[in-house]
Design a protein around this motif. Structure first.
Motif, PDB file in Angstrom:
ATOM      1  N   HIS A  77       0.947  -1.048   0.045  1.00 17.64           N
ATOM      2  CA  HIS A  77      -0.127  -0.181   0.093  1.00 17.64           C
ATOM      3  C   HIS A  77       0.892   1.084   0.163  1.00 17.64           C
ATOM      4  N   ILE A  78       1.960   1.413   0.275  1.00 15.51           N
ATOM      5  CA  ILE A  78       3.197   2.135   0.268  1.00 15.51           C
ATOM      6  C   ILE A  78       4.105   1.614  -0.541  1.00 15.51           C
ATOM      7  N   PRO A  79       4.409   2.773  -2.074  1.00 12.84           N
ATOM      8  CA  PRO A  79       5.685   2.055  -2.679  1.00 12.84           C
ATOM      9  C   PRO A  79       6.761   2.015  -1.992  1.00 12.84           C
ATOM     10  N   ALA A  80       7.860   1.479  -1.991  1.00 13.13           N
ATOM     11  CA  ALA A  80       8.970   1.058  -1.687  1.00 13.13           C
ATOM     12  C   ALA A  80      10.075   2.299  -1.768  1.00 13.13           C
ATOM     13  N   SER A  81       9.737   2.677  -2.295  1.00 16.50           N
ATOM     14  CA  SER A  81      11.567   3.854  -2.904  1.00 16.50           C
ATOM     15  C   SER A  81      10.809   5.267  -3.923  1.00 16.50           C
ATOM     16  N   SER A  82       9.305   5.635  -3.339  1.00 13.63           N
ATOM     17  CA  SER A  82       8.492   6.863  -4.121  1.00 13.63           C
ATOM     18  C   SER A  82       6.785   7.037  -3.556  1.00 13.63           C
ATOM     19  N   ILE A  83       6.915   7.969  -3.338  1.00 16.48           N
ATOM     20  CA  ILE A  83       5.759   8.682  -2.606  1.00 16.48           C
ATOM     21  C   ILE A  83       4.335   8.239  -3.381  1.00 16.48           C
ATOM     22  N   SER A  84       4.498   8.718  -4.762  1.00 14.55           N
ATOM     23  CA  SER A  84       3.668   8.038  -4.715  1.00 14.55           C
ATOM     24  C   SER A  84       3.593   7.882  -6.824  1.00 14.55           C
ATOM     25  N   ILE A  85       2.789   6.287  -7.044  1.00 15.07           N
ATOM     26  CA  ILE A  85       3.302   5.517  -8.287  1.00 15.07           C
ATOM     27  C   ILE A  85       2.547   7.034  -9.433  1.00 15.07           C
ATOM     28  N   PRO A  86       3.317   7.503  -9.994  1.00 16.79           N
ATOM     29  CA  PRO A  86       3.100   8.606 -11.165  1.00 16.79           C
ATOM     30  C   PRO A  86       1.742   7.905 -12.360  1.00 16.79           C
ATOM     31  N   LEU A 107      -5.415  -2.896  -4.870  1.00 16.01           N
ATOM     32  CA  LEU A 107      -4.498  -1.687  -4.655  1.00 16.01           C
ATOM     33  C   LEU A 107      -4.738  -0.491  -4.711  1.00 16.01           C
ATOM     34  N   LEU A 108      -5.272  -0.133  -5.928  1.00 17.14           N
ATOM     35  CA  LEU A 108      -5.775   1.437  -5.780  1.00 17.14           C
ATOM     36  C   LEU A 108      -7.097   1.681  -4.633  1.00 17.14           C
ATOM     37  N   GLU A 109      -8.021   0.827  -5.274  1.00 15.19           N
ATOM     38  CA  GLU A 109      -8.829   1.067  -4.091  1.00 15.19           C
ATOM     39  C   GLU A 109      -7.788   1.364  -3.023  1.00 15.19           C
ATOM     40  N   VAL A 110      -7.374   0.588  -1.918  1.00  9.34           N
ATOM     41  CA  VAL A 110      -6.801   0.537  -0.472  1.00  9.34           C
ATOM     42  C   VAL A 110      -5.758   2.940  -0.221  1.00  9.34           C
ATOM     43  N   ASN A 115      -5.480   6.975   1.405  1.00  6.67           N
ATOM     44  CA  ASN A 115      -4.931   9.042   1.243  1.00  6.67           C
ATOM     45  C   ASN A 115      -6.310  10.119   1.364  1.00  6.67           C
ATOM     46  N   SER A 116      -7.258   9.337   0.921  1.00  8.80           N
ATOM     47  CA  SER A 116      -8.610  10.599   1.522  1.00  8.80           C
ATOM     48  C   SER A 116      -8.589  10.487   2.702  1.00  8.80           C
ATOM     49  N   ALA A 117      -8.271   9.193   3.561  1.00  7.58           N
ATOM     50  CA  ALA A 117      -8.434   9.389   5.012  1.00  7.58           C
ATOM     51  C   ALA A 117      -7.376  10.330   5.396  1.00  7.58           C
ATOM     52  N   HIS A 118      -6.666  10.569   4.718  1.00  8.43           N
ATOM     53  CA  HIS A 118      -5.353  11.685   6.128  1.00  8.43           C
ATOM     54  C   HIS A 118      -5.556  13.209   5.176  1.00  8.43           C
ATOM     55  N   ARG A 121      -3.473  17.377   2.549  1.00  6.43           N
ATOM     56  CA  ARG A 121      -1.806  17.634   1.624  1.00  6.43           C
ATOM     57  C   ARG A 121      -1.678  16.163   1.033  1.00  6.43           C
ATOM     58  N   TYR A 122      -2.422  14.817   1.297  1.00  3.43           N
ATOM     59  CA  TYR A 122      -2.448  13.925   0.882  1.00  3.43           C
ATOM     60  C   TYR A 122      -3.423  13.753  -0.057  1.00  3.43           C
ATOM     61  N   ALA A 123      -4.295  15.059  -0.752  1.00  7.14           N
ATOM     62  CA  ALA A 123      -5.633  14.403  -1.618  1.00  7.14           C
ATOM     63  C   ALA A 123      -4.284  14.379  -3.004  1.00  7.14           C
ATOM     64  N   GLN A 124      -3.703  14.892  -3.141  1.00  5.90           N
ATOM     65  CA  GLN A 124      -2.941  14.117  -4.998  1.00  5.90           C
ATOM     66  C   GLN A 124      -3.292  12.744  -4.895  1.00  5.90           C
ATOM     67  N   ARG A 125      -2.462  12.589  -3.401  1.00  3.85           N
ATOM     68  CA  ARG A 125      -1.866  10.936  -3.717  1.00  3.85           C
ATOM     69  C   ARG A 125      -2.769  10.245  -4.413  1.00  3.85           C
ATOM     70  N   ALA A 126      -4.632  10.548  -3.564  1.00  4.21           N
ATOM     71  CA  ALA A 126      -5.813   9.908  -3.781  1.00  4.21           C
ATOM     72  C   ALA A 126      -6.339  10.149  -4.931  1.00  4.21           C
ATOM     73  N   GLU A 127      -5.691  11.529  -6.213  1.00  2.00           N
ATOM     74  CA  GLU A 127      -6.794  11.693  -7.170  1.00  2.00           C
ATOM     75  C   GLU A 127      -5.599  10.118  -7.919  1.00  2.00           C
ATOM     76  N   ASP A 128      -4.100  10.115  -7.621  1.00  2.00           N
ATOM     77  CA  ASP A 128      -3.386   9.976  -8.345  1.00  2.00           C
ATOM     78  C   ASP A 128      -3.742   8.619  -8.455  1.00  2.00           C
ATOM     79  N   ALA A 129      -3.937   8.113  -8.056  1.00  2.00           N
ATOM     80  CA  ALA A 129      -4.937   6.683  -7.698  1.00  2.00           C
ATOM     81  C   ALA A 129      -5.951   6.683  -8.463  1.00  2.00           C
TER      82      ALA A 129
END
Length: 211
Positions: A77-86, A107-110, A115-118, A121-129
């Motif tokens: 649910h957290i990438p190994a070496s990146s903040i977000s999958i592009p 995985l994307l649902e998770v 990120n929606s529950a954070h 400032r995490y909103a962009q990660r949820a939108e990326d997913a």
């Protein structure tokens, strides 16, 4: 636990997804560290949470398939070496090729729920997913093939090119991703040419590290 409750509330009603969200951060207390500025971090919490969840679910006699899927979702649910999958077509194609339809969706649902529950400032990660999810759904409708068995190239051909063992599986994953996202046509000669170009340019290095 407020974050966990919010993540569950934001999730789809799939038992694998909801079980993963229930346990996805249980390793945070044990992984907590502070940097010199006093900011807290939870490095490695996804892997630790997965290990703890596996022990808990085994003790509770959770069905093996459900347990394995929940633990896998927690681990990644957290990438190994990146903040977000592009949110790109190549990333979406690679996820679909590597994980398959069901796992990519889960995985994307998770990720969306987490990120929606954070905080905002995490909103962009949820939108990326969400964007990745839409791209995958579009690819499922239009891709000429969605699994390696449909590729117009076989393992025996890769062996003649010098591939061995796990290298063959990785090459087929890369080719399937290219076909899914329309970077290469599903024809033997073009797949072979693409693979040679792929190796020369090391196109998969950046994305493969994000997983």
């Amino acid at each position: 636990w407020e974050h966990t409750v919010r993540a569950l509330a934001a999730s789809e009603r799939q038992k694998e997804v909801r079980l993963a969200l229930l346990l996805h951060d249980m390793g945070k207390p044990a992984s907590f560290t502070q940097d010199t500025s006093g900011e807290g971090h939870y490095y490695g919490h996804a892997m630790l949470s997965a290990e703890m969840a596996e022990r808990v679910l085994s003790r509770l006699s959770c069905p093996k398939a459900l347990k394995n899927e929940a633990v896998w979702l927690i681990r990644y649910h957290i990438p190994a070496s990146s903040i977000s999958i592009p949110p790109t077509r190549s990333a979406a194609g690679y996820m679909l090729a590597l994980f398959g339809r069901e796992r990519a969706h889960r995985l994307l649902e998770v990720k969306i729920a987490d990120n929606s529950a954070h905080s905002p400032r995490y909103a962009q990660r949820a939108e990326d997913a969400r964007q990745l999810m839409h791209m995958i759904q579009d690819m499922e409708k239009s891709a000429p093939c969605l699994d390696k068995n449909g590729l117009d190239i076989k393992a025996s051909q890769l062996e003649k090119m010098g591939y061995r063992g796990s290298m063959i599986a990785k090459a087929l994953d890369s080719l399937l991703a290219a076909v899914i996202c329309s970077a290469c046509e599903n024809e033997s000669e073009k797949l072979t040419a693409y693979l040679k170009s792929y190796i020369a340019l090391d196109k998969g290095a950046v994305f493969s590290q994000t997983l």
